[in-house]
Design a protein around this motif. Structure first.
Motif: not given
Length: 471
Positions: A219-220, A352, A355-357, A360
């Motif tokens: 995701s990063n 993570w 990172s995703i919510y 990103l």
């Protein structure tokens, strides 16, 4: 008990050499190689980075975090990483024509198939790297990095001088990764091959931790590389070449420093009692920020007058990007170490998810806002950094809660330095606007910076002992 990580001081000197040497080689290559060549390499490299992200299953982080690691476990992890590296190389080789189709550039296929070899080369060093970090062998790691980067840079320079264009950049990347992996493995092979018994149980234990790191890394990757994809696809090789050079001159060296800092900080904080983590984290990050921020400020300021003379007018468009990336570099130094707190507190899943919510979506908002409003790489860089500032503050709020660190008291320790840096930037801007003569302007900026460092020299010397644990 007083614990002083002696290797960090030596490692800092080695890292400074790596930054200076790499920047020097980059500047020489930029004079020789066309702007478009940097852009073409950037187009291929972004996909190579994705496959390298898949390679990192998180074993280096899980090795450092593990409280029960035994040397006999290393062989199983090593074999799996090699297998994954070969598998990824095969997939990458087959899909190379699709990348040429995506960019509408036949050269991408050839370049990518060459660069994807770096994944196989890197796979040999992942476990060694994590093990050596766990053992706090930072001096040995630094020596390997230093020798590898030097040899790779010299070979790249020779290739460029013989007129091989972007192949100089390809050889530099492959040799750097290959020599580093060989060096790490040569130091740790006795431990890795101490037992050649393969165990699925060991893999299961480390995958349980590592898969969270892998999800974060994927995701990063998209959060960090979508700008390169978009610029390469819609703005072309030249615009991407300008963007990549500015990035490599400012962000890449700072990324190297941040990586070394994080590599050192992670095993140290992991070994502390929980109640000490917040205090030591605040202490270490404060010292790191205060030492390197003035160097970034003067570096960006000097680049505005030096770059046109060193690289000629073909790179003049990098100047505003260097200013934006200068802010980004300072933000990285302040914020990047906070991501370690997810791992240190035993919450890799939260890393993570953040990172995703959060990361990103904010990154996407910045990229598309910059592209739609300005249709330029500079606009994209500005948009990214606007939303990244919001991300930074959200990250502080969430990670500091994990170690019970008060955000107000954390920032309060920086109050004097923030004011000093604002004054320093203001004076440098005034000089750039008011003085036209190159020699006079260069001299005044250097004198101003040296005067600042002279005033702060006692504090700077004290802060150089970054990783010092008091009784």
């Amino acid at each position: 008990m007083t614990e002083y990580i002696k290797d960090f001081g030596w490692n800092s000197i080695a890292q400074a050499y790596k930054v200076l040497f790499s920047s020097l080689i980059l500047i020489v290559l930029a004079r020789i190689i066309p702007v478009e060549a940097f852009g073409v390499i950037g187009m291929a490299t972004v996909f190579v980075l994705f496959f390298n992200t898949l390679l990192n299953i998180g074993f280096d982080s899980s090795i450092i975090y593990s409280k029960t690691l035994k040397e006999k476990d290393l062989f199983s992890l090593f074999v799996l990483n090699i297998g994954v590296g070969i598998l990824i190389y095969g997939i990458g080789y087959m899909i190379a024509p699709l990348l040429s189709l995506f960019y509408d550039n036949d050269e991408i296929q050839i370049i990518f198939r060459a660069l994807i070899l770096s994944v196989v080369l890197a796979s040999a060093g992942v476990v060694s790297k994590g093990y050596l970090q766990k053992k706090l062998e930072f001096k040995k790691l630094a020596i390997v990095d230093l020798i590898s980067i030097t040899l790779a840079g010299l070979v790249a320079l020779a290739v460029a001088l013989n007129g091989y264009g972007y192949w100089a950049l390809i050889w530099q990347q492959l040799l750097t990764v290959g020599l580093i992996s060989i060096g790490y493995l040569s130091i740790s092979y006795k431990s890795i091959f101490k037992s050649i018994e393969f165990s699925f149980g060991v893999l299961k234990e480390h995958l349980r931790f590592g898969y969270n790191v892998l999800i974060f890394n994927i995701s990063n990757f998209f959060a960090q590389q979508l700008d390169v994809l978009l610029i390469g696809k819609f703005l072309g090789e030249r615009e991407l070449g300008i963007y990549m050079l500015a990035f490599n001159l400012i962000i890449k060296p700072i990324s190297l420093l941040v990586q070394v800092f994080n590599k050192t900080l992670y095993p140290i904080l992991t070994g502390l009692k929980f109640e000490l983590v917040s205090h030591k984290y605040a202490q270490y990050t404060y010292r790191f920020f205060i030492i390197f921020t003035p160097l970034i400020i003067i570096g960006v300021s000097l680049s505005q007058i030096v770059i046109p003379y060193l690289l000629t007018d073909k790179w003049i468009s990098t100047l505003p990007l260097l200013i934006v990336f200068g802010y980004q570099a300072i933000r990285m130094i302040l914020a990047s170490p906070s991501g370690l707190l997810f791992l240190i507190s035993g919450n890799p899943d939260k890393q993570w998810k953040f990172s995703i919510y959060i990361s990103l979506p904010l990154r996407l908002a910045g990229i598309f806002m910059g592209y739609l409003m300005f249709k330029s790489s500079l606009g994209i860089a500005v948009g990214i950094n606007f939303f990244a500032t919001i991300e930074m503050l959200a990250g502080f709020y969430l990670t500091f809660r994990l170690i019970k660190l008060d955000i107000k008291s954390y920032f309060f320790q920086f109050r004097k330095e923030f004011i000093e840096f604002i004054v320093l930037v203001s004076l440098l801007v005034i000089l750039n606007l008011k003085v036209d003569d190159f020699i006079v302007l260069l001299s005044l900026q250097v004198v101003l910076f040296l005067a600042y460092e002279l005033v702060k020299w006692k504090k700077q010397i004290k802060l150089l002992s970054i990783f010092k644990t008091d009784k």
